[in-house]
Design a protein around this motif. Sequence first.
Motif, PDB file in Angstrom:
ATOM      1  N   LYS A 176      40.065  72.079  76.803  1.00  0.00           N
ATOM      2  CA  LYS A 176      41.139  72.964  77.240  1.00  0.00           C
ATOM      3  C   LYS A 176      42.511  72.401  76.851  1.00  0.00           C
ATOM      4  O   LYS A 176      43.376  73.133  76.353  1.00  0.00           O
ATOM      5  N   ASP A 177      42.700  71.114  77.044  1.00  0.00           N
ATOM      6  CA  ASP A 177      43.967  70.456  76.671  1.00  0.00           C
ATOM      7  C   ASP A 177      44.190  70.524  75.161  1.00  0.00           C
ATOM      8  O   ASP A 177      45.264  70.909  74.696  1.00  0.00           O
ATOM      9  N   PHE A 178      43.153  70.126  74.437  1.00  0.00           N
ATOM     10  CA  PHE A 178      43.272  70.055  72.974  1.00  0.00           C
ATOM     11  C   PHE A 178      43.467  71.460  72.401  1.00  0.00           C
ATOM     12  O   PHE A 178      44.357  71.701  71.580  1.00  0.00           O
ATOM     13  N   GLY A 179      42.639  72.388  72.864  1.00  0.00           N
ATOM     14  CA  GLY A 179      42.726  73.774  72.382  1.00  0.00           C
ATOM     15  C   GLY A 179      44.063  74.403  72.745  1.00  0.00           C
ATOM     16  O   GLY A 179      44.631  75.165  71.963  1.00  0.00           O
ATOM     17  N   GLY A 180      44.574  74.065  73.926  1.00  0.00           N
ATOM     18  CA  GLY A 180      45.862  74.594  74.362  1.00  0.00           C
ATOM     19  C   GLY A 180      46.990  74.108  73.470  1.00  0.00           C
ATOM     20  O   GLY A 180      47.894  74.865  73.105  1.00  0.00           O
ATOM     21  N   ARG A 181      46.922  72.830  73.114  1.00  0.00           N
ATOM     22  CA  ARG A 181      47.940  72.281  72.208  1.00  0.00           C
ATOM     23  C   ARG A 181      47.895  72.989  70.858  1.00  0.00           C
ATOM     24  O   ARG A 181      48.921  73.282  70.257  1.00  0.00           O
TER      25      ARG A 181
END
Length: 201
Positions: A115-120
């Motif tokens: 979620k963090d990586f995809g959000g970035r």
Amino acid sequence: MTFELPDLGYGFDALEPWIDAKTMGIHHDKHHKTYTDKFNAALEKHPELFDKSAEEIISDLDSVPEDIKGAVRNNCGGYVNHALFWQILGRGKELKGKLKESVEKEFGSFEDFKKDFGGRAATLFGSGWVWLVVSNGKLEIVSTTNQDSPLSEGKTPILVLDVWEHAYYLKYQNKRPDYIEAFFSVINWDKVGEMYEKARG
Ligand code: MN
């Protein structure tokens, strides 16, 4: 010794249907080739730099002569970034071992990391890259614009996603989130895990 365009190590169609063969072909043979050629052309003015590795050069931009610094930043960056991107793509590999433990410990869970990586990646404005790096022994998600590399900041990349439009536009057009989701199906976690262990020393 000039720098050579590295082989993908697999066919253009190896990542179908997530990343299509046509995109891979153009991305490798045209885009990555152009960065390679321009990187070599920039170094012609200061050929002593051919004695270094591309990673050494991008890690120490301060020592690159001023007249080619901009060209090296962009094209050595593009050269190194794509070389890593091809290596961490693959099929049928699962996150495991020490890297799995660290991802779960440092991000909460794999889903939280994703979620963090995809959000970035989804919110990065313009052209750039999203990275999982090792910095002072810890995992960190960072983004860079254009062809900048975390190596220039003293960080060791172990996973990367190209979010330039050329990386996905033919198949996904404006649907960057679909491309990001597809990327998670074609990560070569064995390779990422190997680089993690090497970065940790
Ligand atoms: Mn690219």
